[in-house]
Design an enzyme around this catalytic site. Sequence first.
Site, short mmCIF file in Angstrom:
data_model
loop_
_atom_site.label_atom_id
_atom_site.label_comp_id
_atom_site.label_asym_id
_atom_site.label_seq_id
_atom_site.Cartn_x
_atom_site.Cartn_y
_atom_site.Cartn_z
N CYS A 14 -2.48 8.28 3.94
CA CYS A 14 -2.40 7.68 2.61
C CYS A 14 -3.68 7.91 1.82
CB CYS A 14 -2.09 6.20 2.71
SG CYS A 14 -3.26 5.28 3.73
N GLU A 20 0.89 -1.17 0.00
CA GLU A 20 0.00 0.00 0.00
C GLU A 20 0.92 1.20 0.00
OE1 GLU A 20 -1.26 3.21 1.81
OE2 GLU A 20 -1.90 1.88 3.44
#
Length: 676
Positions: free
Chosen positions: A297, A258
């Site tokens: 994120c 990720e």
Amino acid sequence: MSLLEISSYAAGDWVKPGAGARNIASAVTGATIASAGNDDLDVQAMLDHARKVGGPALRKLTFHDRARMLKALATELGKHKDALYDLSFHTGATQSDHMIDIDGGIGTMFVFASKGRREMPDGHVYLDGDVEQLSRTGSFLGQHICTPLQGVAVHINAFNFPVWGMLEKLAPTLLAGVPAIVKPATATCYVTELAVKIMLDSGILPEGALQLVSGGIGDMLNRLDCQDVVSFTGSANTALKLRNTPAIVENSVRFVAEQDSLNASILGPDAAPGTPEFDLFIKEVSREMTAKAGQKCTAVRRIIAPEAQVQAVIEALSARLAKVVIGDPRLETTRMGALVSGSQKRDVLEKAALIGTEAKRVFGDPENFAVEGADAEQGAFVPPMLFHCEDPDTAVHVHDTEAFGPVSTVMGYRDLDHAIALANRGQGSLVASVITHDPAVARAVALGSGAFHGRLYFNNRDSMKESTGHGSPLPHMVHGGPGRAGGGEELGGVRGVKHYMQRTAIQGSPDILSAIGDKWVPGGTEIAAPAHPFTRKYGELSIGETLHTAPRTVTLDDIEHFAHFTGDTFYAHMDDAAAKRNPFFPGRVAHGYLLLSFAAGLFVQPDEGPVLANTGLDGLRFMKPVSAGDSIKVRLTVKKKTPRNEEYGEVRWHVTLTNQDDELVAEYELLTMNAF
């Protein structure tokens, strides 16, 4: 505060910082507060400890045992939240940021504990999908199962969420039955270390189930094999380097990433100023720019609005950002704290300058902004910075450069297709949000942009009071994204657990599949019950235990009475000529629900006993109509048992109705709660 020595927990021992230790500074004051790292860690001993001690201990436990373990860990962490909050202020996080990281991590663990109990078996094998019939008579069948990998999960986490980032990976890993070695980012590892100490000191975890590396992992990745998993959160450059570790490539080690994400938020063409959607859009974008000082994120990096509304968006967003108080995160008035470190501040300013070559900064001056209760120069503070890109079609950096801080760029779109194209220019993102009250707009974006995003978040006046927000990954939903976002996937309930398991296709007879899956498969051996199954307690029932009832004849009077009593006078039950014109019926037929009622009457034992409640039925199918004069009989088999608490468990019964010619009439699964 005294200098903290952040230890690693390796092969059953706490190891203090040693050779290669690195100093860690407070994000707020810039002063050194801790040291971490030890180049002398025996990484092979850590791997062996996980594989030979932690793994076998976890695999002895059932999924429900592990789920209870997760719940206990989450409860224990919850008792120490204040200590975690106090330490986390040094990362620059505010109290509201702690709610995202610490409370969010604990909540994620609770969700996986709940899903493990509700959606997984109290056993060691997870059945993935239905049985596949591979032969004409059903004597040879197929089934997919999932079992725990027999290696170790190496979790390499980012600096921005030292608690949530660990727990969102750890919960599904432990639930799968796989031990973990956690390596947090050194900049905030002191918060992770405290959380790990809390969990280990509780005595809840088996030895070897959890280890911690505070600092570098040396050549650990080059010692991994096909039973191991690497789960990484961080930059695309680091992910690429780790993916290309020779052992990971050669041994096909699972690698879940990720990484960078140029997330977008689209203002729908219907969401003009003055609408609830416009106000919601401004609120959401502002929150995503400033929460965790933009170090998320999932933060909004690109703001995509109709060209006619761009100026209104800039003005409204600038006015809202101007009210954000930047300062010492311990102050109640502070709404945005510091970046995690001086190096991160330099990186954000460099990336913002690069974006500034294609876009004009319309709000926020890093050379001139106020900081409450702290020194802007000593701490890692930056203001929210809003840019406007007039030509997003020719721009490059606004679509490929992520300034990992409170930085975002507004750009206009001509029509919805243009908005979708701009969102997709991110080449793979974790999330895109669309604020619209028009379902057609939502559908167009889902079809046009879904392939480029791991999650699409739609919100409007109908859902905004209960929505969780653009930037909130939920344990129930998948978190990850294609392309630049890493191509990985985390969370998503049981989906996340299966990343740490091997899916295997098994083939064999019904009895073989029943034994492996601990779930009776139709066609398997039936066990004759010593007494009516409804008179037997949960623990006395065996998988495969079966009751065969006597037949009952269905009469025309039964059909007539049921129709008038219930009001279901559908023509197929009442009009013989009309029913015969229907290609499915030979004439008047019995109601399907009449057959279910008769079936219950045939197999139910009426006296008070261990059956506490009928909680539903699954998979009902009617195969063949029943006419007046036909008879039905029932086969009732214990298919699966699942304990629910200390007083009762769920019994899943396989039920079939057959007629006088032994032809299958109906089939379903009955659920009951039975006392222990």
